[in-house]
Write a protein that holds these residues in place. Structure first.
Motif, PDB file in Angstrom:
ATOM      1  N   ALA A   9       0.808  -1.217   0.000  1.00  0.00           N
ATOM      2  CA  ALA A   9       0.000   0.000   0.000  1.00  0.00           C
ATOM      3  C   ALA A   9       0.846   1.273   0.000  1.00  0.00           C
ATOM      4  O   ALA A   9       0.591   2.202  -0.779  1.00  0.00           O
ATOM      5  CB  ALA A   9      -0.945  -0.005   1.199  1.00  0.00           C
ATOM      6  N   ASP A  10       1.838   1.332   0.871  1.00  0.00           N
ATOM      7  CA  ASP A  10       2.660   2.542   0.961  1.00  0.00           C
ATOM      8  C   ASP A  10       3.424   2.793  -0.342  1.00  0.00           C
ATOM      9  O   ASP A  10       3.531   3.937  -0.795  1.00  0.00           O
ATOM     10  CB  ASP A  10       3.649   2.432   2.124  1.00  0.00           C
ATOM     11  N   GLN A  11       3.948   1.726  -0.945  1.00  0.00           N
ATOM     12  CA  GLN A  11       4.682   1.871  -2.196  1.00  0.00           C
ATOM     13  C   GLN A  11       3.758   2.363  -3.313  1.00  0.00           C
ATOM     14  O   GLN A  11       4.119   3.258  -4.084  1.00  0.00           O
ATOM     15  CB  GLN A  11       5.300   0.536  -2.604  1.00  0.00           C
ATOM     16  N   PHE A  12       2.564   1.799  -3.380  1.00  0.00           N
ATOM     17  CA  PHE A  12       1.612   2.173  -4.423  1.00  0.00           C
ATOM     18  C   PHE A  12       1.161   3.623  -4.287  1.00  0.00           C
ATOM     19  O   PHE A  12       1.191   4.395  -5.244  1.00  0.00           O
ATOM     20  CB  PHE A  12       0.409   1.228  -4.375  1.00  0.00           C
ATOM     21  N   ILE A  13       0.770   4.015  -3.094  1.00  0.00           N
ATOM     22  CA  ILE A  13       0.318   5.394  -2.881  1.00  0.00           C
ATOM     23  C   ILE A  13       1.474   6.374  -3.061  1.00  0.00           C
ATOM     24  O   ILE A  13       1.311   7.453  -3.630  1.00  0.00           O
ATOM     25  CB  ILE A  13      -0.301   5.553  -1.475  1.00  0.00           C
ATOM     26  N   GLY A  14       2.662   5.983  -2.611  1.00  0.00           N
ATOM     27  CA  GLY A  14       3.836   6.842  -2.815  1.00  0.00           C
ATOM     28  C   GLY A  14       4.115   7.058  -4.288  1.00  0.00           C
ATOM     29  O   GLY A  14       4.460   8.168  -4.708  1.00  0.00           O
ATOM     30  N   ALA A  15       3.952   5.997  -5.085  1.00  0.00           N
ATOM     31  CA  ALA A  15       4.158   6.117  -6.532  1.00  0.00           C
ATOM     32  C   ALA A  15       3.131   7.062  -7.142  1.00  0.00           C
ATOM     33  O   ALA A  15       3.466   7.915  -7.976  1.00  0.00           O
ATOM     34  CB  ALA A  15       4.073   4.746  -7.186  1.00  0.00           C
ATOM     35  N   LEU A  16       1.874   6.940  -6.743  1.00  0.00           N
ATOM     36  CA  LEU A  16       0.833   7.837  -7.239  1.00  0.00           C
ATOM     37  C   LEU A  16       1.152   9.297  -6.909  1.00  0.00           C
ATOM     38  O   LEU A  16       0.993  10.187  -7.755  1.00  0.00           O
ATOM     39  CB  LEU A  16      -0.524   7.463  -6.636  1.00  0.00           C
ATOM     40  N   GLU A  17       1.603   9.541  -5.698  1.00  0.00           N
ATOM     41  CA  GLU A  17       1.905  10.907  -5.270  1.00  0.00           C
ATOM     42  C   GLU A  17       3.092  11.481  -6.030  1.00  0.00           C
ATOM     43  O   GLU A  17       3.100  12.658  -6.407  1.00  0.00           O
ATOM     44  CB  GLU A  17       2.153  10.939  -3.759  1.00  0.00           C
ATOM     45  N   ARG A  18       4.123  10.652  -6.291  1.00  0.00           N
ATOM     46  CA  ARG A  18       5.282  11.133  -7.050  1.00  0.00           C
ATOM     47  C   ARG A  18       4.892  11.476  -8.483  1.00  0.00           C
ATOM     48  O   ARG A  18       5.300  12.503  -9.025  1.00  0.00           O
ATOM     49  CB  ARG A  18       6.395  10.080  -7.055  1.00  0.00           C
ATOM     50  N   VAL A  19       4.100  10.609  -9.103  1.00  0.00           N
ATOM     51  CA  VAL A  19       3.675  10.853 -10.480  1.00  0.00           C
ATOM     52  C   VAL A  19       2.783  12.092 -10.550  1.00  0.00           C
ATOM     53  O   VAL A  19       2.917  12.914 -11.463  1.00  0.00           O
ATOM     54  CB  VAL A  19       2.952   9.615 -11.052  1.00  0.00           C
ATOM     55  N   ALA A  20       1.887  12.249  -9.585  1.00  0.00           N
ATOM     56  CA  ALA A  20       1.018  13.423  -9.552  1.00  0.00           C
ATOM     57  C   ALA A  20       1.837  14.706  -9.449  1.00  0.00           C
ATOM     58  O   ALA A  20       1.441  15.758  -9.986  1.00  0.00           O
ATOM     59  CB  ALA A  20       0.043  13.337  -8.386  1.00  0.00           C
ATOM     60  N   GLY A  21       2.982  14.624  -8.788  1.00  0.00           N
ATOM     61  CA  GLY A  21       3.850  15.789  -8.633  1.00  0.00           C
ATOM     62  C   GLY A  21       4.773  16.030  -9.812  1.00  0.00           C
ATOM     63  O   GLY A  21       5.643  16.905  -9.749  1.00  0.00           O
ATOM     64  N   GLY A  22       4.628  15.255 -10.883  1.00  0.00           N
ATOM     65  CA  GLY A  22       5.458  15.448 -12.073  1.00  0.00           C
ATOM     66  C   GLY A  22       6.700  14.592 -12.115  1.00  0.00           C
ATOM     67  O   GLY A  22       7.531  14.731 -13.016  1.00  0.00           O
ATOM     68  N   GLY A  23       6.837  13.688 -11.137  1.00  0.00           N
ATOM     69  CA  GLY A  23       8.012  12.825 -11.103  1.00  0.00           C
ATOM     70  C   GLY A  23       7.779  11.509 -11.817  1.00  0.00           C
ATOM     71  O   GLY A  23       6.825  11.356 -12.582  1.00  0.00           O
ATOM     72  N   THR A  24       8.664  10.560 -11.552  1.00  0.00           N
ATOM     73  CA  THR A  24       8.553   9.236 -12.155  1.00  0.00           C
ATOM     74  C   THR A  24       8.508   8.178 -11.065  1.00  0.00           C
ATOM     75  O   THR A  24       9.007   8.385  -9.958  1.00  0.00           O
ATOM     76  CB  THR A  24       9.749   8.927 -13.077  1.00  0.00           C
ATOM     77  N   ALA A  25       7.911   7.044 -11.393  1.00  0.00           N
ATOM     78  CA  ALA A  25       7.858   5.911 -10.476  1.00  0.00           C
ATOM     79  C   ALA A  25       7.966   4.649 -11.311  1.00  0.00           C
ATOM     80  O   ALA A  25       6.998   4.236 -11.941  1.00  0.00           O
ATOM     81  CB  ALA A  25       6.558   5.921  -9.676  1.00  0.00           C
ATOM     82  N   MET A  26       9.161   4.071 -11.340  1.00  0.00           N
ATOM     83  CA  MET A  26       9.395   2.897 -12.168  1.00  0.00           C
ATOM     84  C   MET A  26       9.670   1.689 -11.284  1.00  0.00           C
ATOM     85  O   MET A  26      10.502   1.743 -10.379  1.00  0.00           O
ATOM     86  CB  MET A  26      10.587   3.128 -13.096  1.00  0.00           C
ATOM     87  N   ASP A  27       8.968   0.605 -11.547  1.00  0.00           N
ATOM     88  CA  ASP A  27       9.187  -0.640 -10.812  1.00  0.00           C
ATOM     89  C   ASP A  27      10.612  -1.130 -11.074  1.00  0.00           C
ATOM     90  O   ASP A  27      11.075  -1.107 -12.215  1.00  0.00           O
ATOM     91  CB  ASP A  27       8.181  -1.682 -11.299  1.00  0.00           C
ATOM     92  N   PRO A  28      11.345  -1.554 -10.041  1.00  0.00           N
ATOM     93  CA  PRO A  28      12.710  -2.067 -10.254  1.00  0.00           C
ATOM     94  C   PRO A  28      12.777  -3.176 -11.302  1.00  0.00           C
ATOM     95  O   PRO A  28      13.744  -3.271 -12.054  1.00  0.00           O
ATOM     96  CB  PRO A  28      13.108  -2.580  -8.867  1.00  0.00           C
ATOM     97  N   ALA A  29      11.749  -4.014 -11.363  1.00  0.00           N
ATOM     98  CA  ALA A  29      11.742  -5.091 -12.361  1.00  0.00           C
ATOM     99  C   ALA A  29      11.648  -4.530 -13.771  1.00  0.00           C
ATOM    100  O   ALA A  29      12.219  -5.076 -14.717  1.00  0.00           O
ATOM    101  CB  ALA A  29      10.575  -6.041 -12.096  1.00  0.00           C
TER     102      ALA A  29
END
Length: 215
Positions: A113-133
């Motif tokens: 949950a924390d990883q998923f919501i953190g990714a959403l928040e980073r993307v919403a802020g104009g950043g990137t969120a890429m899965d290590p895989a």
């Protein structure tokens, strides 16, 4: 945040909606097909959207195509793509415009949950969120960018963590270094990659694109 959830599997869609709302965000719309997704993106212009790659009617890449079409109309529209498997072509297509506000996660990441919501928040802020895989798959078999060849092992480690969407503070914790040390590494890294000293968010996005978008 105002969020769109586009996923055709009911249980996963409902689970994401409940999770997002539990963290205090608002799901403004849901979609279950590619055309519905594009219509919702145009109508709601959400702060960020989480979109499955494969959706009806053809279960091929309708979700991704809807996301790309919407970003073509509204550059930088924040999109977080979910996929069952790593698809190199899909990840590269999403990153190609270089405007940031993008993410690509495997569906299994939703269960953290924390990883998923953190990714959403980073993307919403104009950043990137890429899965290590995803990053590992993009790198496999790729010839190195000439700028990347000049990076030290530590600089490369910093860049790899940056590509996952981590802040300098989070990277420092991961590598057991101070935030100021990470800042020095990133400054050196930007110079070696030929990235000019402009807006810091744009520099980070461009560095990540160099790392991921190798021929």
């Amino acid at each position: 945040m105002r969020i769109l959830v586009a996923e055709d599997l009911y249980l996963l869609r409902d689970g994401m909606v409940r999770l997002i709302e539990a963290y205090g965000h608002q799901v403004v719309a849901t979609a279950t097909t590619g055309p519905e997704t594009l219509d919702a993106l145009r109508t709601w212009r959400p702060d960020v959207s989480v979109i499955d790659v494969r959706m009806p009617p053809d279960q091929s890449d309708e979700g991704l195509r809807a996301a790309l079409a919407a970003r073509g109309e509204t550059p930088g529209l924040p999109i977080l793509i979910l996929s069952q498997h790593v698809e190199q072509l899909y990840a590269r297509e999403l990153l190609v415009d270089g405007s940031g506000g993008v993410g690509y996660l495997l569906k299994e990441s939703v269960f953290d949950a924390d990883q998923f919501i953190g990714a959403l928040e980073r993307v919403a802020g104009g950043g990137t969120a890429m899965d290590p895989a995803v990053i590992a798959k993009l790198l496999s078999g790729s010839s190195p960018h000439r700028g990347l060849e000049r990076l030290t092992e530590r600089e490369y480690s910093v860049l790899a963590l940056m590509a996952q969407g981590l802040s300098n503070q989070a990277i420092g914790r991961r590598l057991f270094l101070s935030e100021s040390a990470i800042s020095k590494y990133t400054t050196s890294m930007f110079g070696k990659l030929g990235i000019s000293d402009d807006d810091d968010t744009n520099r980070r996005v461009r560095a990540i694109l160099t790392y991921l978008n190798k021929p």
